[in-house]
Design a protein around this motif. Structure first.
Motif, PDB file in Angstrom:
ATOM      1  N   UNK A 222      10.289 -34.054   6.035  1.00  0.00           N
ATOM      2  CA  UNK A 222      10.370 -33.095   4.935  1.00  0.00           C
ATOM      3  C   UNK A 222      11.588 -33.400   4.060  1.00  0.00           C
ATOM      4  N   UNK A 223      11.661 -32.724   2.941  1.00  0.00           N
ATOM      5  CA  UNK A 223      12.693 -33.023   1.957  1.00  0.00           C
ATOM      6  C   UNK A 223      14.091 -32.713   2.479  1.00  0.00           C
ATOM      7  N   UNK A 224      14.222 -31.670   3.309  1.00  0.00           N
ATOM      8  CA  UNK A 224      15.544 -31.305   3.827  1.00  0.00           C
ATOM      9  C   UNK A 224      16.105 -32.413   4.714  1.00  0.00           C
ATOM     10  N   UNK A 225      15.253 -32.939   5.611  1.00  0.00           N
ATOM     11  CA  UNK A 225      15.719 -34.016   6.484  1.00  0.00           C
ATOM     12  C   UNK A 225      15.999 -35.279   5.680  1.00  0.00           C
ATOM     13  N   UNK A 226      15.168 -35.540   4.673  1.00  0.00           N
ATOM     14  CA  UNK A 226      15.412 -36.702   3.827  1.00  0.00           C
ATOM     15  C   UNK A 226      16.721 -36.551   3.053  1.00  0.00           C
ATOM     16  N   UNK A 227      16.976 -35.332   2.551  1.00  0.00           N
ATOM     17  CA  UNK A 227      18.210 -35.080   1.806  1.00  0.00           C
ATOM     18  C   UNK A 227      19.438 -35.271   2.693  1.00  0.00           C
ATOM     19  N   UNK A 228      19.337 -34.812   3.957  1.00  0.00           N
ATOM     20  CA  UNK A 228      20.455 -34.976   4.876  1.00  0.00           C
ATOM     21  C   UNK A 228      20.730 -36.461   5.140  1.00  0.00           C
ATOM     22  N   UNK A 229      19.659 -37.248   5.297  1.00  0.00           N
ATOM     23  CA  UNK A 229      19.824 -38.690   5.513  1.00  0.00           C
ATOM     24  C   UNK A 229      20.420 -39.352   4.272  1.00  0.00           C
ATOM     25  N   UNK A 230      19.992 -38.916   3.085  1.00  0.00           N
ATOM     26  CA  UNK A 230      20.535 -39.458   1.846  1.00  0.00           C
ATOM     27  C   UNK A 230      22.035 -39.181   1.752  1.00  0.00           C
ATOM     28  N   UNK A 231      22.456 -37.965   2.130  1.00  0.00           N
ATOM     29  CA  UNK A 231      23.876 -37.616   2.105  1.00  0.00           C
ATOM     30  C   UNK A 231      24.683 -38.552   3.012  1.00  0.00           C
ATOM     31  N   UNK A 232      24.118 -38.891   4.169  1.00  0.00           N
ATOM     32  CA  UNK A 232      24.830 -39.794   5.083  1.00  0.00           C
ATOM     33  C   UNK A 232      24.949 -41.196   4.491  1.00  0.00           C
ATOM     34  N   UNK A 233      23.909 -41.626   3.800  1.00  0.00           N
ATOM     35  CA  UNK A 233      23.967 -42.955   3.181  1.00  0.00           C
ATOM     36  C   UNK A 233      24.950 -42.966   2.015  1.00  0.00           C
ATOM     37  N   UNK A 234      24.936 -41.899   1.208  1.00  0.00           N
ATOM     38  CA  UNK A 234      25.839 -41.837   0.064  1.00  0.00           C
ATOM     39  C   UNK A 234      27.303 -41.745   0.477  1.00  0.00           C
ATOM     40  N   UNK A 235      27.554 -41.365   1.724  1.00  0.00           N
ATOM     41  CA  UNK A 235      28.927 -41.311   2.225  1.00  0.00           C
ATOM     42  C   UNK A 235      29.456 -42.696   2.580  1.00  0.00           C
ATOM     43  N   UNK A 236      28.576 -43.692   2.609  1.00  0.00           N
ATOM     44  CA  UNK A 236      28.986 -45.062   2.911  1.00  0.00           C
ATOM     45  C   UNK A 236      29.606 -45.705   1.672  1.00  0.00           C
ATOM     46  N   UNK A 237      30.276 -46.821   1.870  1.00  0.00           N
ATOM     47  CA  UNK A 237      30.952 -47.509   0.761  1.00  0.00           C
ATOM     48  C   UNK A 237      30.194 -48.778   0.399  1.00  0.00           C
ATOM     49  N   UNK A 238      29.557 -48.835  -0.767  1.00  0.00           N
ATOM     50  CA  UNK A 238      28.814 -50.044  -1.150  1.00  0.00           C
ATOM     51  C   UNK A 238      29.720 -51.229  -1.478  1.00  0.00           C
ATOM     52  N   UNK A 239      31.000 -50.975  -1.653  1.00  0.00           N
ATOM     53  CA  UNK A 239      31.969 -52.055  -1.897  1.00  0.00           C
ATOM     54  C   UNK A 239      33.144 -51.855  -0.940  1.00  0.00           C
ATOM     55  N   UNK A 240      32.950 -52.202   0.320  1.00  0.00           N
ATOM     56  CA  UNK A 240      33.922 -51.828   1.362  1.00  0.00           C
ATOM     57  C   UNK A 240      35.315 -52.400   1.178  1.00  0.00           C
ATOM     58  N   UNK A 241      35.455 -53.501   0.459  1.00  0.00           N
ATOM     59  CA  UNK A 241      36.777 -54.124   0.336  1.00  0.00           C
ATOM     60  C   UNK A 241      37.493 -53.771  -0.952  1.00  0.00           C
ATOM     61  N   UNK A 242      36.779 -53.161  -1.907  1.00  0.00           N
ATOM     62  CA  UNK A 242      37.362 -52.978  -3.242  1.00  0.00           C
ATOM     63  C   UNK A 242      38.539 -52.020  -3.246  1.00  0.00           C
ATOM     64  N   UNK A 243      38.547 -51.035  -2.369  1.00  0.00           N
ATOM     65  CA  UNK A 243      39.633 -50.061  -2.375  1.00  0.00           C
ATOM     66  C   UNK A 243      40.580 -50.207  -1.213  1.00  0.00           C
ATOM     67  N   UNK A 244      40.565 -51.370  -0.545  1.00  0.00           N
ATOM     68  CA  UNK A 244      41.375 -51.557   0.661  1.00  0.00           C
ATOM     69  C   UNK A 244      42.864 -51.454   0.339  1.00  0.00           C
ATOM     70  N   UNK A 245      43.486 -50.382   0.833  1.00  0.00           N
ATOM     71  CA  UNK A 245      44.923 -50.221   0.682  1.00  0.00           C
ATOM     72  C   UNK A 245      45.402 -50.100  -0.756  1.00  0.00           C
ATOM     73  N   UNK A 246      44.479 -49.784  -1.692  1.00  0.00           N
ATOM     74  CA  UNK A 246      44.883 -49.749  -3.093  1.00  0.00           C
ATOM     75  C   UNK A 246      45.856 -48.613  -3.352  1.00  0.00           C
ATOM     76  N   UNK A 247      46.844 -48.893  -4.139  1.00  0.00           N
ATOM     77  CA  UNK A 247      47.830 -47.886  -4.526  1.00  0.00           C
ATOM     78  C   UNK A 247      48.150 -48.084  -5.992  1.00  0.00           C
ATOM     79  N   UNK A 248      47.650 -47.199  -6.812  1.00  0.00           N
ATOM     80  CA  UNK A 248      47.715 -47.398  -8.258  1.00  0.00           C
ATOM     81  C   UNK A 248      49.140 -47.503  -8.755  1.00  0.00           C
ATOM     82  N   UNK A 249      50.059 -46.738  -8.129  1.00  0.00           N
ATOM     83  CA  UNK A 249      51.438 -46.734  -8.601  1.00  0.00           C
ATOM     84  C   UNK A 249      52.357 -47.526  -7.679  1.00  0.00           C
TER      85      UNK A 249
END
Length: 463
Positions: A222-249
């Protein structure tokens, strides 16, 4: 059954402790090198640091770039790119400033703690050397295996090592595609989520389209279970190395300083980030006079360790200085005229120029910063890919796009086709979509939007 003897010749790389240490020192940034040197000085009484601040000097004969023997006046810059006319950097062409070091070095250190043989560490280094700044492989797995075979490594073990690298932190680095990257991150989380796995394995297109009903139907839930799975996927990082230890200042201390003096570009190491180590001569002499089997065994081990460390740091400093000098020789146009004069440059060109392997240049240029009259940049910033139809690199073309938009009539902004035509008149033939890509990187809206807002040049300046 008949027993026979067969002679076979093969090439292999012997990863000695000295070689492994040299590789590790090459890829350390200045902060981690300082920590490593301090740790060695505290535990090894035979090792000492030279107190003078003379620059490391190497011979150079090119008139455009000279290694400077005088100590320069060093300035600390804020941010990964400071000063110099406000030119924007290509985030895909450099590693972001990371106070805790580059993600490749961090992953290799993690892998070293669990590797079973030096050959595995060499394979892990090969994988990471061909991983881009977002964490993805830059070459197909088959091509990577061919490279391993050419270097005398066990290509059959490459895939196993790559899978282990992807499970380290940040998880997903070394993946061949987005699906594999996200699956590696899911595998590292507590509990197995079959729905999230199914989404990243087979339904990323539906996820990108935000089509929740179709996604629920494809998953059979159902849509609720699909939405919950989508939330878990969206919590992942599609670019895992891009923000490694970044400090803007974060404060960036340059490893190398480039300045123009007497009409020549001079290159010198920053003594604050290029320590010079040596073995304590008095203690070494006393150990040479000592005799007797088994005596001073521990001290002899410390002596060997001190020699390796001093030599490793010296090699790192010399390689960094020679590589930067070779880069300055080829990119002197950028130093004099800016981004528009950036020429195409590859790791292999610099490696051939100073007589090392290109993986060595990759290591020494990652996380090392050079201070120039135009600002402070990571060494990787000076490597530009040659564009089809042009004799210049992407950084130069992007600067030209910015300049054309900056000079356009606000009442009649230039479209991407018009910009491509103007560039073609300068001998740079690129597609309209390439112009659009660089305009997007500069955070400049399309001509229609600029016509409505009337501030096209303002966007160009603020990018």
């Amino acid at each position: 059954m008949k027993t026979t003897l067969k002679a076979q010749m093969s090439q292999q790389i012997a990863m000695t402790p000295q070689l492994l240490q040299s590789i590790r020192l090459l890829q350390l940034d200045s902060l981690r090198l300082e920590q490593e040197v301090r740790r060695m000085l505290e535990r090894n009484p035979l090792l000492e640091q030279e107190e003078d601040e003379e620059d490391v000097v190497a011979e150079d004969t090119n008139p455009r770039a000279v290694i400077d023997e005088d100590e320069p006046d060093y300035a600390w810059e804020r941010g990964a790119h400071a000063g110099g006319g406000g030119e924007d950097e290509d985030a895909m062409a450099r590693v972001a400033d990371r106070p805790h070091g580059d993600f490749r070095a961090a992953l290799l250190e993690q892998f070293a703690l669990e590797c079973r043989a030096p050959s595995e560490l060499a394979l892990a280094a090969l994988v990471l050397d061909h991983t881009d700044d977002n964490g993805y492989l830059e070459v197909p797995v088959a091509e990577l295996a061919a490279l391993a075979r050419a270097q005398g490594l066990d290509a059959d073990a490459l895939e196993t090592v790559r899978q282990r690298v992807m499970r380290l932190e940040p998880a997903g680095c070394g993946a061949a595609d987005l699906s594999e990257c996200l699956r590696a991150q899911l595998d590292g989380r507590d509990g197995v989520d079959p729905l999230a796995h199914a989404i990243v394995r087979s339904h990323l297109a539906l996820l990108a389209a935000h089509d929740l009903p179709a996604l629920a139907a494809a998953l059979g839930v159902d849509r609720d279970r699909a939405a919950a799975a989508v939330d878990r996927v969206l919590a992942l990082d599609p670019r895992p190395a891009s923000g490694w230890g970044a400090a803007e200042d974060a404060v960036v201390v340059p490893d190398v300083v480039v300045r123009k003096q007497d009409g020549q570009w001079r290159v010198s190491l920053n003594p604050r980030t290029a320590p010079r180590l040596r073995v304590n001569a008095a203690l070494e002499r006393l150990m040479g006079e000592a005799n007797g089997p088994g005596e001073h065994a521990v001290m002899r081990e410390l002596l060997q360790e001190a020699r390796w460390m001093a030599r490793g740091v010296a090699i790192r400093n010399d390689t960094l200085l020679r590589a930067t000098t070779a880069i300055v020789e080829r990119q002197h146009g950028f130093l004099e005229r800016g981004e528009e004069a950036m020429v195409p440059l590859t790791l292999k060109e610099i490696a051939d120029a100073i007589g090392v392997h290109e993986s060595t240049i990759s290591r020494v240029s990652t996380g090392k910063y050079v201070q120039t009259p135009r600002g402070t940049f990571e060494l990787k910033h000076f490597f530009a890919v040659r564009l089809n139809g042009a004799e210049v690199g992407g950084s130069a073309v992007r600067a030209m796009v910015r300049k054309l938009i900056d000079q356009e009539n606000p009442a009649a902004p230039l479209g991407d086709d018009a910009i491509a035509t103007l560039l073609a008149r300068q001998g740079i033939r690129i597609a309209r979509r390439t112009v659009a890509k660089y305009r997007d990187q500069l955070r400049i809206p399309p001509a229609k939007v600029r016509a409505l807002t009337g501030n096209g040049r303002g966007y160009a300046r603020s990018a």
